[in-house]
Design a protein around this motif. Structure first.
Motif, PDB file in Angstrom:
ATOM      1  N   ASP A 186     -30.528  30.398 -61.236  1.00 46.21           N
ATOM      2  CA  ASP A 186     -29.047  30.717 -61.391  1.00 46.21           C
ATOM      3  C   ASP A 186     -28.044  30.978 -60.195  1.00 46.21           C
ATOM      4  OD1 ASP A 186     -26.464  32.154 -62.399  1.00 46.21           O
ATOM      5  OD2 ASP A 186     -27.728  33.489 -63.673  1.00 46.21           O
ATOM      6  N   PHE A 187     -27.194  30.038 -60.095  1.00 40.47           N
ATOM      7  CA  PHE A 187     -26.312  30.158 -58.968  1.00 40.47           C
ATOM      8  C   PHE A 187     -24.837  29.832 -59.257  1.00 40.47           C
ATOM      9  CE2 PHE A 187     -29.130  26.611 -59.386  1.00 40.47           C
ATOM     10  CZ  PHE A 187     -28.317  25.328 -59.657  1.00 40.47           C
ATOM     11  N   GLN A 188     -24.035  30.044 -58.165  1.00 38.18           N
ATOM     12  CA  GLN A 188     -22.355  29.764 -58.429  1.00 38.18           C
ATOM     13  C   GLN A 188     -22.136  28.801 -57.621  1.00 38.18           C
ATOM     14  OE1 GLN A 188     -20.292  33.365 -59.260  1.00 38.18           O
ATOM     15  NE2 GLN A 188     -22.261  34.540 -58.762  1.00 38.18           N
ATOM     16  N   ILE A 189     -21.093  28.033 -57.957  1.00 36.23           N
ATOM     17  CA  ILE A 189     -20.496  26.756 -57.506  1.00 36.23           C
ATOM     18  C   ILE A 189     -19.126  26.557 -57.996  1.00 36.23           C
ATOM     19  CG2 ILE A 189     -20.491  24.234 -57.400  1.00 36.23           C
ATOM     20  CD1 ILE A 189     -23.547  24.175 -57.853  1.00 36.23           C
ATOM     21  N   PRO A 190     -18.224  26.180 -56.635  1.00 36.73           N
ATOM     22  CA  PRO A 190     -16.584  26.143 -57.075  1.00 36.73           C
ATOM     23  C   PRO A 190     -16.530  24.694 -57.846  1.00 36.73           C
ATOM     24  CG  PRO A 190     -17.145  26.285 -54.828  1.00 36.73           C
ATOM     25  CD  PRO A 190     -18.624  26.025 -55.450  1.00 36.73           C
ATOM     26  N   VAL A 191     -15.206  24.963 -58.680  1.00 39.17           N
ATOM     27  CA  VAL A 191     -14.907  23.788 -59.691  1.00 39.17           C
ATOM     28  C   VAL A 191     -13.649  23.830 -59.581  1.00 39.17           C
ATOM     29  CG1 VAL A 191     -15.033  23.049 -62.064  1.00 39.17           C
ATOM     30  CG2 VAL A 191     -16.923  24.295 -61.239  1.00 39.17           C
ATOM     31  N   SER A 192     -13.050  22.677 -59.424  1.00 35.18           N
ATOM     32  CA  SER A 192     -11.433  22.372 -59.377  1.00 35.18           C
ATOM     33  C   SER A 192     -11.289  20.851 -59.966  1.00 35.18           C
ATOM     34  CB  SER A 192     -11.092  22.538 -58.181  1.00 35.18           C
ATOM     35  OG  SER A 192      -9.640  22.087 -57.788  1.00 35.18           O
ATOM     36  N   ARG A 193     -10.928  20.952 -61.197  1.00 41.25           N
ATOM     37  CA  ARG A 193     -10.991  19.512 -61.625  1.00 41.25           C
ATOM     38  C   ARG A 193     -10.003  19.574 -63.115  1.00 41.25           C
ATOM     39  NH1 ARG A 193     -15.350  19.470 -65.225  1.00 41.25           N
ATOM     40  NH2 ARG A 193     -17.006  20.397 -64.521  1.00 41.25           N
ATOM     41  N   TRP A 194      -9.337  18.639 -63.525  1.00 44.23           N
ATOM     42  CA  TRP A 194      -8.446  18.585 -64.823  1.00 44.23           C
ATOM     43  C   TRP A 194      -9.224  17.857 -65.861  1.00 44.23           C
ATOM     44  CZ3 TRP A 194      -4.297  21.249 -66.246  1.00 44.23           C
ATOM     45  CH2 TRP A 194      -3.821  21.817 -65.545  1.00 44.23           C
ATOM     46  N   THR A 195     -10.495  17.213 -65.530  1.00 45.02           N
ATOM     47  CA  THR A 195     -11.264  16.429 -66.209  1.00 45.02           C
ATOM     48  C   THR A 195     -12.620  16.706 -66.332  1.00 45.02           C
ATOM     49  OG1 THR A 195     -11.427  14.647 -64.563  1.00 45.02           O
ATOM     50  CG2 THR A 195      -9.490  14.491 -66.338  1.00 45.02           C
ATOM     51  N   GLU A 196     -13.479  16.365 -67.054  1.00 43.43           N
ATOM     52  CA  GLU A 196     -15.079  16.449 -67.491  1.00 43.43           C
ATOM     53  C   GLU A 196     -15.548  15.183 -68.021  1.00 43.43           C
ATOM     54  OE1 GLU A 196     -15.815  19.755 -70.194  1.00 43.43           O
ATOM     55  OE2 GLU A 196     -14.815  18.763 -71.685  1.00 43.43           O
ATOM     56  N   CYS A 197     -16.892  15.103 -67.628  1.00 43.58           N
ATOM     57  CA  CYS A 197     -17.810  14.213 -68.260  1.00 43.58           C
ATOM     58  C   CYS A 197     -18.647  15.366 -68.985  1.00 43.58           C
ATOM     59  CB  CYS A 197     -18.704  13.511 -67.267  1.00 43.58           C
ATOM     60  SG  CYS A 197     -17.758  12.085 -66.490  1.00 43.58           S
ATOM     61  N   ARG A 198     -19.251  14.786 -70.273  1.00 40.95           N
ATOM     62  CA  ARG A 198     -19.957  15.724 -71.188  1.00 40.95           C
ATOM     63  C   ARG A 198     -21.395  15.472 -71.208  1.00 40.95           C
ATOM     64  NH1 ARG A 198     -15.111  15.705 -75.862  1.00 40.95           N
ATOM     65  NH2 ARG A 198     -13.809  16.951 -74.394  1.00 40.95           N
ATOM     66  N   SER A 199     -22.266  16.360 -71.331  1.00 37.34           N
ATOM     67  CA  SER A 199     -23.686  16.052 -71.479  1.00 37.34           C
ATOM     68  C   SER A 199     -24.046  15.172 -72.705  1.00 37.34           C
ATOM     69  CB  SER A 199     -24.466  17.411 -71.342  1.00 37.34           C
ATOM     70  OG  SER A 199     -24.026  18.335 -70.457  1.00 37.34           O
ATOM     71  N   THR A 200     -23.370  15.256 -73.789  1.00 32.23           N
ATOM     72  CA  THR A 200     -23.701  14.641 -74.879  1.00 32.23           C
ATOM     73  C   THR A 200     -23.656  12.982 -74.905  1.00 32.23           C
ATOM     74  OG1 THR A 200     -21.529  14.969 -75.478  1.00 32.23           O
ATOM     75  CG2 THR A 200     -23.106  16.583 -76.636  1.00 32.23           C
ATOM     76  N   ASP A 201     -22.655  12.781 -73.689  1.00 31.38           N
ATOM     77  CA  ASP A 201     -22.600  11.380 -73.467  1.00 31.38           C
ATOM     78  C   ASP A 201     -23.751  10.867 -72.554  1.00 31.38           C
ATOM     79  OD1 ASP A 201     -20.158  10.826 -75.202  1.00 31.38           O
ATOM     80  OD2 ASP A 201     -18.969  11.672 -73.688  1.00 31.38           O
ATOM     81  N   ILE A 202     -23.885  11.862 -71.432  1.00 29.83           N
ATOM     82  CA  ILE A 202     -24.979  11.577 -70.367  1.00 29.83           C
ATOM     83  C   ILE A 202     -26.465  11.355 -70.851  1.00 29.83           C
ATOM     84  CG2 ILE A 202     -25.981  12.377 -68.239  1.00 29.83           C
ATOM     85  CD1 ILE A 202     -23.330  13.842 -67.791  1.00 29.83           C
ATOM     86  N   ILE A 203     -26.650  12.058 -72.047  1.00 26.95           N
ATOM     87  CA  ILE A 203     -27.810  12.027 -72.231  1.00 26.95           C
ATOM     88  C   ILE A 203     -28.399  10.817 -73.159  1.00 26.95           C
ATOM     89  CG2 ILE A 203     -28.399  14.472 -72.050  1.00 26.95           C
ATOM     90  CD1 ILE A 203     -27.935  14.878 -75.186  1.00 26.95           C
ATOM     91  N   GLU A 204     -27.136  10.195 -73.596  1.00 24.86           N
ATOM     92  CA  GLU A 204     -27.544   8.939 -74.365  1.00 24.86           C
ATOM     93  C   GLU A 204     -28.014   7.963 -73.568  1.00 24.86           C
ATOM     94  OE1 GLU A 204     -24.084   8.154 -76.224  1.00 24.86           O
ATOM     95  OE2 GLU A 204     -23.912   9.582 -77.694  1.00 24.86           O
ATOM     96  N   HIS A 205     -27.957   8.054 -72.272  1.00 22.12           N
ATOM     97  CA  HIS A 205     -28.361   6.867 -71.378  1.00 22.12           C
ATOM     98  C   HIS A 205     -29.677   7.158 -70.839  1.00 22.12           C
ATOM     99  CE1 HIS A 205     -24.155   4.824 -71.104  1.00 22.12           C
ATOM    100  NE2 HIS A 205     -23.893   6.051 -71.582  1.00 22.12           N
ATOM    101  N   GLU A 206     -30.464   6.305 -71.112  1.00 19.66           N
ATOM    102  CA  GLU A 206     -31.903   6.477 -70.244  1.00 19.66           C
ATOM    103  C   GLU A 206     -31.905   6.315 -68.862  1.00 19.66           C
ATOM    104  OE1 GLU A 206     -36.304   4.611 -70.836  1.00 19.66           O
ATOM    105  OE2 GLU A 206     -34.483   3.905 -71.982  1.00 19.66           O
ATOM    106  N   GLY A 207     -32.542   7.156 -68.072  1.00 18.92           N
ATOM    107  CA  GLY A 207     -32.547   7.089 -66.573  1.00 18.92           C
ATOM    108  C   GLY A 207     -31.616   7.895 -66.079  1.00 18.92           C
ATOM    109  N   LEU A 208     -30.583   8.455 -66.901  1.00 17.52           N
ATOM    110  CA  LEU A 208     -29.840   9.705 -66.398  1.00 17.52           C
ATOM    111  C   LEU A 208     -30.140  11.039 -66.399  1.00 17.52           C
ATOM    112  CD1 LEU A 208     -26.191   8.313 -67.211  1.00 17.52           C
ATOM    113  CD2 LEU A 208     -27.253   8.107 -64.816  1.00 17.52           C
ATOM    114  N   ASP A 209     -30.353  11.827 -65.638  1.00 11.98           N
ATOM    115  CA  ASP A 209     -31.190  13.165 -65.631  1.00 11.98           C
ATOM    116  C   ASP A 209     -30.206  14.283 -65.164  1.00 11.98           C
ATOM    117  OD1 ASP A 209     -33.110  15.052 -65.754  1.00 11.98           O
ATOM    118  OD2 ASP A 209     -33.957  14.683 -63.885  1.00 11.98           O
ATOM    119  N   ILE A 210     -29.957  15.059 -66.097  1.00  7.76           N
ATOM    120  CA  ILE A 210     -28.860  16.300 -65.512  1.00  7.76           C
ATOM    121  C   ILE A 210     -29.850  17.407 -65.082  1.00  7.76           C
ATOM    122  CG2 ILE A 210     -27.383  17.948 -66.526  1.00  7.76           C
ATOM    123  CD1 ILE A 210     -26.732  16.430 -68.928  1.00  7.76           C
TER     124      ILE A 210
END
Length: 312
Positions: A186-210
């Motif tokens: 568990d750790f903390q990281i800065p975020v600064s953005r107006w857009t996002e990519c979603r896990s539901t879309d990423i996990i549909e692609h074989e070979g992409l590991d979150i």
């Protein structure tokens, strides 16, 4: 080992003051060793500040690293002196025949635009394709990560109702990954953005590991083994004051902006923020460079050849 940077780069003085070992080009050529070649495609408005942030993290490696600064040829920077760009940067067109062990693509202040509406999108697509043949491993940050994952996998980005802005808790989802070596659960990281990519879309692609995710702001780091790419959607490289600089800049410009989440002590913007992500930033870049060192060919010309195996 020190980081090798162009002679006279303004970042040199700051890095030395912070204890980062720096080697000039003149000294480096006297050493009989092949340094790792890492390119930085700097798309951020304040290029000098970004140079320091990235060089600081690369320079902590025990390996000798040669950092090459690259810019988009078809775009005129408004916030960096032309003299600086001419002295220290090459356009991608000028280095596209070269090979690199690692290549970093930064964020850019164009995330609200559709990719095809970005003025330099055609050149960006060519650069991303070029990384598949001329780069051993690529690290893409923020908009650069969204652009790359869209280009290679058509993973879409979504505009947020309000800016994701602050320091957020993240979870380590794959402790076995060499890129997460040494990371806390568990750790903390800065975020600064107006857009996002979603896990539901990423996990549909074989070979992409979150590898890393926040329950509040979504995926942070995605690894693609086949292409040897890291997609980092947040700003783990930020300085302690980067979010404060953005906050006060927008305030002074009359832009409505909320206080950065979990950033200023007691939410008091008059108090200096504490950096709670520095060690993990060093871990990520150190792990990335270490994996490059272990898997890149000794003869750099072999990158992109048939016998070249990108590695983990």
């Amino acid at each position: 080992m020190p980081i090798r940077i162009p002679d006279g780069l303004p970042a040199q003085e700051t890095l030395i003051e912070e204890g980062v070992r720096v080697m000039t080009e003149k000294v480096a050529i006297r050493q009989d060793i092949r340094p790792l070649r890492i390119g930085l495609l700097n798309l951020m408005p304040n290029k000098i500040k970004t140079e320091v942030q990235i060089a600081r993290l690369i320079g902590a490696s025990p390996l000798q690293v040669e950092l090459s600064l690259v810019r988009i040829g078809g775009h005129q920077a408004k916030n960096t002196p032309v003299e600086h760009l001419l002295a220290f940067y090459n356009t991608w067109d000028e280095i596209k025949d070269q090979k690199f062990d690692g290549f970093i693509i930064t964020g850019a202040p164009v995330e609200k635009l559709e990719f095809e509406d970005v003025t330099y999108w055609d050149e960006m697509k060519a650069i991303l394709d070029w990384t598949t043949t001329n780069v051993h491993s690529t690290l893409n940050i923020c908009w650069g990560a969204m652009a790359a994952i869209w280009h290679f996998h058509k993973v879409p980005k979504y505009t947020l109702a309000e800016k994701a802005f602050g320091v957020y808790r993240h979870m380590n989802l794959n402790r076995a990954s060499p890129y997460m070596n040494g990371f806390s659960d568990d750790f903390q990281i800065p975020v600064s953005r107006w857009t996002e990519c979603r896990s539901t879309d990423i996990i549909e692609h074989e070979g992409l590991d979150i590898l890393m995710e926040s329950s509040e702001t979504g995926p942070c780091i995605v690894h693609e083994r086949k292409g040897n790419r890291l997609y980092v959607f947040n700003h783990i490289e930020y300085d302690s004051t980067s979010l404060a600089d953005e906050y006060f800049r927008d305030q002074q410009a009359g832009i409505e902006i909320k206080l950065p989440h979990n950033y200023f002590p007691n939410n008091d913007p008059t108090r200096p923020p504490l950096n709670r992500w520095r060690s993990h930033a060093h871990l990520l870049f150190g792990n990335w460079i270490n994996n490059i060192y272990q898997t890149t060919p000794f003869e750099i010309e072999k990158i992109g050849s048939e016998e070249h195996n990108p590695g983990y």
